[in-house]
Design a protein around this motif. Structure first.
Motif, PDB file in Angstrom:
ATOM      1  N   ARG A 399     -41.487 -27.289  33.665  1.00 56.02           N
ATOM      2  CA  ARG A 399     -40.732 -26.151  34.213  1.00 56.02           C
ATOM      3  C   ARG A 399     -39.272 -26.544  34.456  1.00 56.02           C
ATOM      4  NH1 ARG A 399     -41.810 -23.387  40.112  1.00 56.02           N
ATOM      5  NH2 ARG A 399     -39.919 -22.119  40.079  1.00 56.02           N
ATOM      6  N   LEU A 400     -39.083 -27.747  34.998  1.00 57.27           N
ATOM      7  CA  LEU A 400     -37.731 -28.223  35.298  1.00 57.27           C
ATOM      8  C   LEU A 400     -36.909 -28.299  34.007  1.00 57.27           C
ATOM      9  CD1 LEU A 400     -36.295 -29.384  37.927  1.00 57.27           C
ATOM     10  CD2 LEU A 400     -36.664 -31.624  36.931  1.00 57.27           C
ATOM     11  N   ARG A 401     -37.482 -28.938  32.965  1.00 62.19           N
ATOM     12  CA  ARG A 401     -36.749 -29.135  31.710  1.00 62.19           C
ATOM     13  C   ARG A 401     -36.423 -27.801  31.042  1.00 62.19           C
ATOM     14  NH1 ARG A 401     -38.665 -28.639  27.264  1.00 62.19           N
ATOM     15  NH2 ARG A 401     -40.796 -29.180  27.795  1.00 62.19           N
ATOM     16  N   ARG A 402     -37.417 -26.883  31.052  1.00 67.70           N
ATOM     17  CA  ARG A 402     -37.208 -25.588  30.384  1.00 67.70           C
ATOM     18  C   ARG A 402     -36.031 -24.824  30.986  1.00 67.70           C
ATOM     19  NH1 ARG A 402     -42.896 -25.041  30.217  1.00 67.70           N
ATOM     20  NH2 ARG A 402     -42.784 -23.740  32.075  1.00 67.70           N
ATOM     21  N   SER A 403     -35.824 -25.019  32.318  1.00 69.74           N
ATOM     22  CA  SER A 403     -34.760 -24.239  32.963  1.00 69.74           C
ATOM     23  C   SER A 403     -33.369 -24.843  32.728  1.00 69.74           C
ATOM     24  CB  SER A 403     -35.028 -24.153  34.471  1.00 69.74           C
ATOM     25  OG  SER A 403     -34.824 -25.423  35.046  1.00 69.74           O
ATOM     26  N   MET A 404     -33.332 -26.083  32.204  1.00 66.90           N
ATOM     27  CA  MET A 404     -32.031 -26.770  32.080  1.00 66.90           C
ATOM     28  C   MET A 404     -31.366 -26.510  30.722  1.00 66.90           C
ATOM     29  SD  MET A 404     -33.093 -30.380  33.836  1.00 66.90           S
ATOM     30  CE  MET A 404     -31.521 -31.162  33.547  1.00 66.90           C
ATOM     31  N   ARG A 405     -30.024 -26.675  30.731  1.00 66.20           N
ATOM     32  CA  ARG A 405     -29.303 -26.505  29.470  1.00 66.20           C
ATOM     33  C   ARG A 405     -29.538 -27.721  28.568  1.00 66.20           C
ATOM     34  NH1 ARG A 405     -24.097 -23.655  30.343  1.00 66.20           N
ATOM     35  NH2 ARG A 405     -23.564 -25.436  31.619  1.00 66.20           N
ATOM     36  N   SER A 406     -29.490 -28.920  29.178  1.00 66.89           N
ATOM     37  CA  SER A 406     -29.862 -30.114  28.391  1.00 66.89           C
ATOM     38  C   SER A 406     -30.754 -30.993  29.272  1.00 66.89           C
ATOM     39  CB  SER A 406     -28.627 -30.857  27.895  1.00 66.89           C
ATOM     40  OG  SER A 406     -27.745 -31.083  28.956  1.00 66.89           O
ATOM     41  N   PRO A 407     -31.742 -31.654  28.653  1.00 65.39           N
ATOM     42  CA  PRO A 407     -32.803 -32.299  29.444  1.00 65.39           C
ATOM     43  C   PRO A 407     -32.461 -33.728  29.854  1.00 65.39           C
ATOM     44  CG  PRO A 407     -33.332 -32.407  27.111  1.00 65.39           C
ATOM     45  CD  PRO A 407     -31.980 -31.748  27.195  1.00 65.39           C
ATOM     46  N   ILE A 408     -31.379 -33.869  30.629  1.00 68.80           N
ATOM     47  CA  ILE A 408     -30.974 -35.233  31.035  1.00 68.80           C
ATOM     48  C   ILE A 408     -31.387 -35.450  32.495  1.00 68.80           C
ATOM     49  CG2 ILE A 408     -28.968 -36.718  31.476  1.00 68.80           C
ATOM     50  CD1 ILE A 408     -27.626 -35.260  29.077  1.00 68.80           C
ATOM     51  N   MET A 409     -32.101 -36.547  32.734  1.00 64.70           N
ATOM     52  CA  MET A 409     -32.496 -36.867  34.110  1.00 64.70           C
ATOM     53  C   MET A 409     -32.002 -38.269  34.465  1.00 64.70           C
ATOM     54  SD  MET A 409     -36.264 -37.318  35.868  1.00 64.70           S
ATOM     55  CE  MET A 409     -36.685 -35.617  36.022  1.00 64.70           C
ATOM     56  N   VAL A 410     -31.250 -38.348  35.584  1.00 62.56           N
ATOM     57  CA  VAL A 410     -30.828 -39.651  36.099  1.00 62.56           C
ATOM     58  C   VAL A 410     -31.539 -39.832  37.437  1.00 62.56           C
ATOM     59  CG1 VAL A 410     -28.871 -41.098  36.750  1.00 62.56           C
ATOM     60  CG2 VAL A 410     -28.585 -39.370  34.964  1.00 62.56           C
ATOM     61  N   ALA A 421     -41.266 -39.114  32.302  1.00 57.42           N
ATOM     62  CA  ALA A 421     -40.249 -38.069  32.114  1.00 57.42           C
ATOM     63  C   ALA A 421     -39.947 -37.883  30.625  1.00 57.42           C
ATOM     64  CB  ALA A 421     -38.981 -38.434  32.886  1.00 57.42           C
ATOM     65  N   GLU A 422     -39.931 -38.993  29.894  1.00 60.03           N
ATOM     66  CA  GLU A 422     -39.636 -38.893  28.460  1.00 60.03           C
ATOM     67  C   GLU A 422     -40.728 -38.120  27.731  1.00 60.03           C
ATOM     68  OE1 GLU A 422     -38.989 -42.992  27.735  1.00 60.03           O
ATOM     69  OE2 GLU A 422     -36.905 -42.847  28.376  1.00 60.03           O
ATOM     70  N   ALA A 423     -41.979 -38.317  28.170  1.00 57.79           N
ATOM     71  CA  ALA A 423     -43.090 -37.597  27.543  1.00 57.79           C
ATOM     72  C   ALA A 423     -42.929 -36.087  27.728  1.00 57.79           C
ATOM     73  CB  ALA A 423     -44.409 -38.067  28.143  1.00 57.79           C
ATOM     74  N   ARG A 424     -42.178 -35.694  28.778  1.00 59.00           N
ATOM     75  CA  ARG A 424     -41.929 -34.263  29.030  1.00 59.00           C
ATOM     76  C   ARG A 424     -40.621 -33.813  28.393  1.00 59.00           C
ATOM     77  NH1 ARG A 424     -46.673 -32.493  30.184  1.00 59.00           N
ATOM     78  NH2 ARG A 424     -47.690 -33.825  31.676  1.00 59.00           N
ATOM     79  N   GLY A 425     -40.053 -34.652  27.569  1.00 56.40           N
ATOM     80  CA  GLY A 425     -38.871 -34.245  26.816  1.00 56.40           C
ATOM     81  C   GLY A 425     -37.548 -34.570  27.484  1.00 56.40           C
ATOM     82  N   PHE A 426     -37.579 -35.349  28.553  1.00 53.70           N
ATOM     83  CA  PHE A 426     -36.312 -35.699  29.210  1.00 53.70           C
ATOM     84  C   PHE A 426     -35.670 -36.917  28.569  1.00 53.70           C
ATOM     85  CE2 PHE A 426     -37.891 -33.118  32.733  1.00 53.70           C
ATOM     86  CZ  PHE A 426     -36.711 -32.523  33.176  1.00 53.70           C
ATOM     87  N   PRO A 438     -32.800 -43.787  27.333  1.00 51.73           N
ATOM     88  CA  PRO A 438     -31.712 -43.824  26.368  1.00 51.73           C
ATOM     89  C   PRO A 438     -30.349 -44.017  27.024  1.00 51.73           C
ATOM     90  CG  PRO A 438     -32.476 -41.584  26.683  1.00 51.73           C
ATOM     91  CD  PRO A 438     -33.399 -42.459  27.456  1.00 51.73           C
ATOM     92  N   GLY A 439     -30.247 -43.771  28.337  1.00 51.24           N
ATOM     93  CA  GLY A 439     -28.933 -43.873  28.969  1.00 51.24           C
ATOM     94  C   GLY A 439     -28.632 -45.281  29.468  1.00 51.24           C
TER      95      GLY A 439
END
Ligand code: UGA
Length: 452
Positions: A399-410, A421-426, A438-439
């Motif tokens: 849900r969190l990722r879908r609402s974001m413009r780009s899926p970056i999590m720090v 988190a990566e498995a969920r596309g972040f 990746p960061g």
């Protein structure tokens, strides 16, 4: 016993409520009439789990009461706890003792008969001597003792810490005062909490040494985290690997955005000043203070890197603002430096915190506040976990990722496993996890070497 507590701030309130729960009759006094009126109606001005219930129960059972009248609180007290603030003095970083000395002068006027004056506020070495001098000058006839009894309470767990302390430190050379203090803490002796009697100066220094040492542990593991990112290690495993050695211990080895709060930053600075004044070296504490200050702002740089090198015009969503969970306290919170640096880099900052948004508004400018963790992420270019509130640990990541413009999590607190988190596309960046995300610096360096 009859006890007075001067100062109904954080330490005074917790101390008063817990001593009342031990069965003592406690009168808390503060010169702020608005605060006292609120407390009399059991409206607690600070956020501390369990405190409101404890105050209500002890007031109902008539062991705890509040007033602005010092005479009422102090007149028949056997022990008077001074628990007023000792903020950093503007300009030089010394602890500002003006509130302690003013409270002492006021208390001195009201004392009747032998009384133990207990310094609960965190005060530099030698403050007890000065407090004793002030009372003796004002009341040469009076029999009294000044005792150091530092608090080791963590915000958010203060009641537990008070009732089940690792130790109680009492600094006094006065035999009668030892007996009075032993009686104050008798209920804890029954629980076999260790009580240490020391000289007064030793006790004062013990408090600063404890906070500086804990701050050192945090700073050490934070530097190990940076090194892990460079060499491809995992700081959580390093922390576990060293923490299982009982000589080191596993507490206070969570890497993060740097320590904040009302105690560590101010107490480390005050310890350095005390050492300088006495011609002693405190170089480790100096390094800790400077490394920690730089780290907070460096966390914003981590976000910039995760966003591909620029946050200009981007919306960055912050989860958590307070210096740690279970408090509304924003004092010296890493979020302050992070928000400011992100804004300087051209980002639009949006934030959500379960308890700290009201306080945050007094220290942060141009921040947009959201109603919840999903609302804050809505349309954002990156989400940054700044404080490890429990409610952020089990977010619906889809849900969190879908609402974001780009899926970056720090994730500045490492509350998510990288793979999760990566498995969920972040695109996930943690702290000190050189092999994941990746960061992280190592992968960026690898990419640069490969010319990508
Ligand atoms: C601290 C001490 O822990 C208490 O023993 C002391 O009584 C109190 O200061 C004080 O002098 O009054 P507190 O400031 O409430 O308590 O908070 P801590 O839980 O110690 O956390 C301080 C900071 O260190 C927070 O920003 C926290 O996020 C950070 N921290 C803590 C880490 O980054 N990593 C850790 O492993 C532990």
């Amino acid at each position: 016993m009859k006890i007075a507590v001067v100062g109904a701030g954080y330490v005074g309130l917790v101390t008063g409520a817990c001593l009342a729960a031990f069965g003592h009759r406690v009168r808390c006094v503060d010169n702020d009439p608005v605060k006292i009126a609120a407390l009399k109606e059991v409206r607690i001005p600070i956020y501390e789990p369990g405190l409101s219930e404890l105050v209500a129960q002890n007031m109902a059972e008539e062991r705890l009461d509040f007033s602005t009248s010092l005479a009422w609180a102090v007149a028949d007290a056997e022990a008077v706890f001074i628990a007023v603030g000792t903020p950093s003095r503007r300009g030089d970083g010394h602890a500002d003792l003006s509130y302690v000395y003013q409270a002492t002068r006021n208390v001195a006027e009201e004392l009747i008969g032998y009384t133990v004056v207990v310094l609960k506020s965190t005060v530099p070495v030698g403050t007890g001597d000065e407090v004793e001098r002030i009372i003796r000058d004002a009341r040469p006839d009076l029999s009294f003792a000044v005792v150091s009894n530092p608090e080791f309470l963590r915000e958010g767990a203060a009641i537990e810490d008070f009732k089940r302390p690792d130790r109680i430190v009492i600094g006094t050379e006065d035999e009668m005062a030892r007996e009075v203090m032993a009686e104050v803490y008798r209920p804890l002796c029954l629980n076999q909490a260790p009580i240490m009697f020391t000289g007064r100066r030793t006790s004062e220094l013990t408090k600063y040494a404890a906070n500086a040492f804990l701050a050192t542990k945090i700073t050490f593991i934070n530097e190990m985290a940076d090194l892990c990112e460079k060499v491809g290690g995992d700081v959580q495993d390093v922390a576990r690997g060293i923490g299982l050695d009982r000589r080191i211990g596993n507490k206070f080895l969570h890497a993060g955005p740097g320590f904040g709060g009302s105690c560590f930053p101010k107490d480390v600075t005050a310890l350095i000043k005390t050492a300088q004044d006495h011609g002693a070296n405190c170089r480790i504490a100096e390094a800790v203070a400077s490394v920690n200050d730089q780290r907070k702002r460096a966390m914003a740089w981590k976000v910039v890197q995760a966003c591909g090198g620029s946050v200009r015009g981007k919306t960055i969503a912050l989860l958590g603002l307070t210096f740690k969970p279970n408090t509304d306290d924003m004092r010296d919170a890493p979020s302050i430096a992070i928000v400011t640096a992100l804004q300087d880099a051209g980002a639009w900052v949006r934030a959500y915190d379960p308890a700290g948004m009201e306080q945050a508004q007094t220290v942060l400018q141009d921040v947009e506040y959201a109603e919840g963790p999903y609302e804050v992420a809505n349309g954002a270019d990156a989400v940054v976990i700044v404080t490890e509130w429990d409610m952020f640990r089990a977010l619906d990541l889809d849900r969190l990722r879908r609402s974001m413009r780009s899926p970056i999590m720090v994730d500045l607190r490492n509350i998510y496993a990288g793979g999760e988190a990566e498995a969920r596309g972040f695109l996930y960046t943690g702290i000190g996890r050189g092999m994941t995300g990746p960061g992280t610096t190592i992968q960026m360096q690898d990419a640069l070497v490969a010319g990508t």
